[in-house]
Design an enzyme around this catalytic site. Structure first.
Site, PDB file in Angstrom:
ATOM      1  N   ASN A 146      -3.128   6.610  -2.369  1.00  0.00           N
ATOM      2  CA  ASN A 146      -2.908   6.554  -0.883  1.00  0.00           C
ATOM      3  C   ASN A 146      -2.336   7.771  -0.327  1.00  0.00           C
ATOM      4  O   ASN A 146      -2.684   7.997   0.782  1.00  0.00           O
ATOM      5  CB  ASN A 146      -2.117   5.206  -0.436  1.00  0.00           C
TER       6      ASN A 146
ATOM      7  N   SER B 235       0.690  -1.476   0.000  1.00  0.00           N
ATOM      8  CA  SER B 235      -0.002  -0.088   0.082  1.00  0.00           C
ATOM      9  C   SER B 235       0.748   1.299   0.070  1.00  0.00           C
ATOM     10  O   SER B 235       0.533   2.337  -0.728  1.00  0.00           O
ATOM     11  CB  SER B 235      -0.945   0.020   1.445  1.00  0.00           C
TER      12      SER B 235
ATOM     13  N   GLU C 116      -2.511   0.517  -9.776  1.00  0.00           N
ATOM     14  CA  GLU C 116      -1.392   1.514 -10.011  1.00  0.00           C
ATOM     15  C   GLU C 116      -0.429   0.479 -10.229  1.00  0.00           C
ATOM     16  O   GLU C 116       0.157  -0.390  -9.490  1.00  0.00           O
ATOM     17  CB  GLU C 116      -1.154   2.184  -8.707  1.00  0.00           C
TER      18      GLU C 116
ATOM     19  N   HIS D 150      -0.674  -2.436  -7.568  1.00  0.00           N
ATOM     20  CA  HIS D 150      -1.483  -1.932  -6.313  1.00  0.00           C
ATOM     21  C   HIS D 150      -2.830  -1.958  -6.798  1.00  0.00           C
ATOM     22  O   HIS D 150      -3.131  -1.192  -7.501  1.00  0.00           O
ATOM     23  CB  HIS D 150      -0.749  -0.402  -5.714  1.00  0.00           C
TER      24      HIS D 150
HETATM   25  N1  3HC Z   1     -15.918  -7.557  -1.058  1.00  0.00           N
HETATM   26  C1  3HC Z   1     -16.008  -7.894  -2.297  1.00  0.00           C
HETATM   27  N2  3HC Z   1     -16.927  -7.428  -3.160  1.00  0.00           N
HETATM   28  C2  3HC Z   1     -17.791  -6.471  -2.699  1.00  0.00           C
HETATM   29  C3  3HC Z   1     -17.619  -5.874  -1.233  1.00  0.00           C
HETATM   30  C4  3HC Z   1     -16.598  -6.400  -0.578  1.00  0.00           C
HETATM   31  N3  3HC Z   1     -16.285  -5.989   0.695  1.00  0.00           N
HETATM   32  N4  3HC Z   1     -18.590  -4.977  -1.337  1.00  0.00           N
HETATM   33  C5  3HC Z   1     -19.289  -4.820  -2.142  1.00  0.00           C
HETATM   34  N5  3HC Z   1     -18.693  -5.767  -3.111  1.00  0.00           N
HETATM   35  C6  3HC Z   1     -19.077  -5.917  -4.569  1.00  0.00           C
HETATM   36  C7  3HC Z   1     -20.630  -6.309  -4.522  1.00  0.00           C
HETATM   37  O1  3HC Z   1     -20.779  -7.857  -4.329  1.00  0.00           O
HETATM   38  C8  3HC Z   1     -20.924  -6.075  -5.976  1.00  0.00           C
HETATM   39  O2  3HC Z   1     -20.583  -6.816  -7.066  1.00  0.00           O
HETATM   40  P1  3HC Z   1     -21.565  -7.483  -8.211  1.00  0.00           P
HETATM   41  O3  3HC Z   1     -21.486  -5.930  -8.983  1.00  0.00           O
HETATM   42  O4  3HC Z   1     -20.722  -8.401  -8.810  1.00  0.00           O
HETATM   43  O5  3HC Z   1     -22.845  -7.622  -7.670  1.00  0.00           O
HETATM   44  C9  3HC Z   1     -20.253  -4.650  -6.200  1.00  0.00           C
HETATM   45  O6  3HC Z   1     -19.075  -4.627  -5.225  1.00  0.00           O
HETATM   46  C10 3HC Z   1     -21.165  -3.482  -6.021  1.00  0.00           C
HETATM   47  O7  3HC Z   1     -21.515  -3.534  -4.621  1.00  0.00           O
HETATM   48  P2  3HC Z   1     -22.732  -2.797  -4.144  1.00  0.00           P
HETATM   49  O8  3HC Z   1     -23.698  -2.858  -5.420  1.00  0.00           O
HETATM   50  O9  3HC Z   1     -23.418  -3.723  -3.063  1.00  0.00           O
HETATM   51  O10 3HC Z   1     -22.373  -1.554  -3.526  1.00  0.00           O
HETATM   52  P3  3HC Z   1     -21.830  -0.303  -3.977  1.00  0.00           P
HETATM   53  O11 3HC Z   1     -22.224  -0.151  -5.478  1.00  0.00           O
HETATM   54  O12 3HC Z   1     -22.230   0.720  -2.929  1.00  0.00           O
HETATM   55  O13 3HC Z   1     -20.380  -0.573  -4.324  1.00  0.00           O
HETATM   56  C11 3HC Z   1     -18.026  -0.460  -3.439  1.00  0.00           C
HETATM   57  C12 3HC Z   1     -19.680  -0.881  -3.190  1.00  0.00           C
HETATM   58  C13 3HC Z   1     -17.588  -0.645  -4.853  1.00  0.00           C
HETATM   59  C14 3HC Z   1     -17.267  -1.090  -2.475  1.00  0.00           C
HETATM   60  C15 3HC Z   1     -18.160   1.031  -3.446  1.00  0.00           C
HETATM   61  O14 3HC Z   1     -18.961   1.696  -2.291  1.00  0.00           O
HETATM   62  C16 3HC Z   1     -17.023   1.854  -3.288  1.00  0.00           C
HETATM   63  O15 3HC Z   1     -16.356   2.102  -4.494  1.00  0.00           O
HETATM   64  N6  3HC Z   1     -16.364   2.166  -2.270  1.00  0.00           N
HETATM   65  C17 3HC Z   1     -15.039   2.917  -2.151  1.00  0.00           C
HETATM   66  C18 3HC Z   1     -13.970   1.841  -2.069  1.00  0.00           C
HETATM   67  C19 3HC Z   1     -12.607   2.297  -1.898  1.00  0.00           C
HETATM   68  O16 3HC Z   1     -12.635   3.584  -1.884  1.00  0.00           O
HETATM   69  N7  3HC Z   1     -11.753   1.493  -2.286  1.00  0.00           N
HETATM   70  C20 3HC Z   1     -10.298   2.106  -2.000  1.00  0.00           C
HETATM   71  C21 3HC Z   1      -9.936   1.882  -0.831  1.00  0.00           C
HETATM   72  S1  3HC Z   1      -8.345   2.274  -0.792  1.00  0.00           S
HETATM   73  C22 3HC Z   1      -7.457   0.768  -0.992  1.00  0.00           C
HETATM   74  O17 3HC Z   1      -7.945  -0.266  -1.178  1.00  0.00           O
HETATM   75  C23 3HC Z   1      -5.590   0.753  -1.102  1.00  0.00           C
HETATM   76  C24 3HC Z   1      -5.216   0.083  -0.003  1.00  0.00           C
HETATM   77  O18 3HC Z   1      -3.638   0.257  -0.271  1.00  0.00           O
HETATM   78  C25 3HC Z   1      -5.448   0.588   1.485  1.00  0.00           C
END
Ligand code: 3HC
Length: 405
Positions: free
Chosen positions: A195, A124, A157, A145
């Site tokens: 990040n 990360s 990334e 990433h």
């Molecule tokens: N794990 C796996 N899949 C998930 C999930 C999880 N925890 N949460 C949701 N999903 C999947 C669902 O199953 C669904 O899949 P499908 O299209 O095949 O049915 C899809 O995501 C969309 O889910 P929902 O319709 O239930 O919900 P949303 O439309 O709200 O989308 C989300 C969920 C994609 C997680 C959205 O809320 C989002 O984009 N959130 C922001 C996430 C973000 O910022 N991630 C980056 C974090 S930083 C990082 O990872 C970097 C690291 O280095 C720390």
């Protein structure tokens, strides 16, 4: 899988949230996956996680049961790291964020694989060059990433060190594209693009919480009403409060303890209390056995006075001010990143939209707000915010320059 994408044997080292998600994405792109972790139980948990996600995809009608079975048949549990090294065409490491652990994995992978096999770390925020130093073939080491949830988030990334070979970058870009992701190539600078630029999305709300200015549900609701898919505390629970803390620590160290990256005492207390988010059944919220979000939980590590406020309604600042603080922090950091040549504004906007699902990239946001009001907003925060002891509201020099031409 696109027809021009060759089927690869992909090694995934680390079967936790990210490793399992990356493995699932690779399987669904038609690759074979060798999944490795420290012991059989950890590999089993990763396999179960993948199988569970595929079952949900079948239930939603996105894939057939035949496809699910084919993906699972292409997943091999591999107990020995050397066997992953020997058999894989490309390896992605997604182990814990511990530099010495990653170095020892890369040393072993490097010794036991052919020198043209790309070795990627999903770190990360650790330095990819520092990981590569453990190998004899630094030219094949890079960062890949992914973002959580890895099967869903469209950004990867592709982190190139000064020593990464061009052919390795090309192979990684082709691999990420073959997963249906958008690769953005960036340099090996702390936190890469997302990040780093997105640090304010969680640290600024944690500051508000710590100061008793607003509570968890209020902040999340305000940010979500502004078009972000998840509020900062729901995101912390998704990513893992420990993972988020590790990123903040890396950036804090890399930027000479700049106040804007200072980890929050609330994060530290939550981690010490073992409240890491969804993966432990609770963080800022509680979660049911099926993963449903239940009510908020009073955060650990809050002084008593602010604790009772923070668990409930917002105090002190209104929803517009909450969102403005988050937006300004992100825009300001984006200008710093451009100034330090981390990436071009267009790539930063793309990365923030695809890697963090922001409704607008920071430069699009700045354009919408107007640079003068961005600068005015930061000035106002510096003058009025209780905790302004660090550099969090100092105007990025490039932003200042652009706003005053
Ligand atoms: N794990 C796996 N899949 C998930 C999930 C999880 N925890 N949460 C949701 N999903 C999947 C669902 O199953 C669904 O899949 P499908 O299209 O095949 O049915 C899809 O995501 C969309 O889910 P929902 O319709 O239930 O919900 P949303 O439309 O709200 O989308 C989300 C969920 C994609 C997680 C959205 O809320 C989002 O984009 N959130 C922001 C996430 C973000 O910022 N991630 C980056 C974090 S930083 C990082 O990872 C970097 C690291 O280095 C720390």
């Amino acid at each position: 899988m696109p027809e021009d994408t060759p089927r690869l044997v992909v090694g995934v080292v680390g079967a936790g949230t990210m490793g399992a998600g990356i493995a699932q994405a690779a399987l669904q792109a038609g690759h074979q996956v060798l999944l490795h972790d420290v012991d059989a139980a950890a590999i089993r948990r990763g396999r179960d996680r993948i199988a569970g996600a595929l079952v949900r995809s079948v239930d939603k009608g996105r894939i057939t049961t035949e496809e699910r079975d084919a993906y699972l048949a292409a997943l091999r549990d591999v107990a020995e790291l050397d066997a992953v090294a020997a058999d894989a065409d490309l390896i992605v490491e997604a182990a814990l964020e511990d530099l010495s652990l990653k170095r020892s994995i890369f040393r072993q992978l490097d010794m036991n694989s052919l020198p043209d096999v790309p070795l990627a770390t999903n770190t990360s925020a650790l330095s990819v060059s520092a990981v590569a130093e453990a190998t004899h073939h630094r030219e094949r080491v890079l960062g890949l990433h992914f973002f959580n949830p890895a099967p869903v988030m469209p950004l990867v990334e592709v982190v190139a060190t000064p020593e990464t070979a061009h052919s390795v970058i090309e192979a990684a870009v082709a691999f990420a594209s073959g997963l249906g992701k958008t690769p953005v190539v960036c340099g090996d600078s702390p936190g890469f693009i997302v990040n780093r630029v997105n640090r304010g999305f969680t640290l600024e709300p944690l500051r508000m919480l710590e100061a008793g200015e607003a509570g968890v549900p209020t902040i999340d609701a305000a940010v979500e009403a502004a078009g972000y898919p998840m509020g900062p505390f729901r995101l912390l629970d998704l990513v893992g409060i420990d993972v988020n803390l590790a990123v903040a620590r890396s950036l804090f160290d890399a930027f000479d303890e700049a106040g804007r990256f200072r980890p929050s005492p609330i994060q530290l207390a939550m981690v010490e209390a073992g409240r890491l988010g969804r993966k432990t059944g609770g963080g800022f919220y509680r979660y049911g056995v099926n993963g449903d979000q239940l009510g908020p939980e009073p955060p650990a590590g809050l002084r008593e006075a602010s604790g009772s406020q923070a668990a409930g309604r917002g105090m002190g600042i209104d929803e517009r001010a909450i969102v403005e603080r988050v937006n300004l922090a992100i825009v300001n950091e984006a200008y710093r990143a451009v100034e330090e040549r981390v990436a071009a504004p267009g790539d930063i906007d793309l990365a923030m939209r695809l890697g963090a699902s922001h409704p607008l990239g920071p430069f699009e946001r700045a354009g919408q707000m107007g640079l003068r009001s961005v600068v005015e907003g930061l000035r106002r925060l510096r003058a009025t915010t209780a905790d302004n002891s660090g550099d969090q509201y100092e105007i990025a020099p490039l932003l200042w320059q652009m706003a005053t031409v």
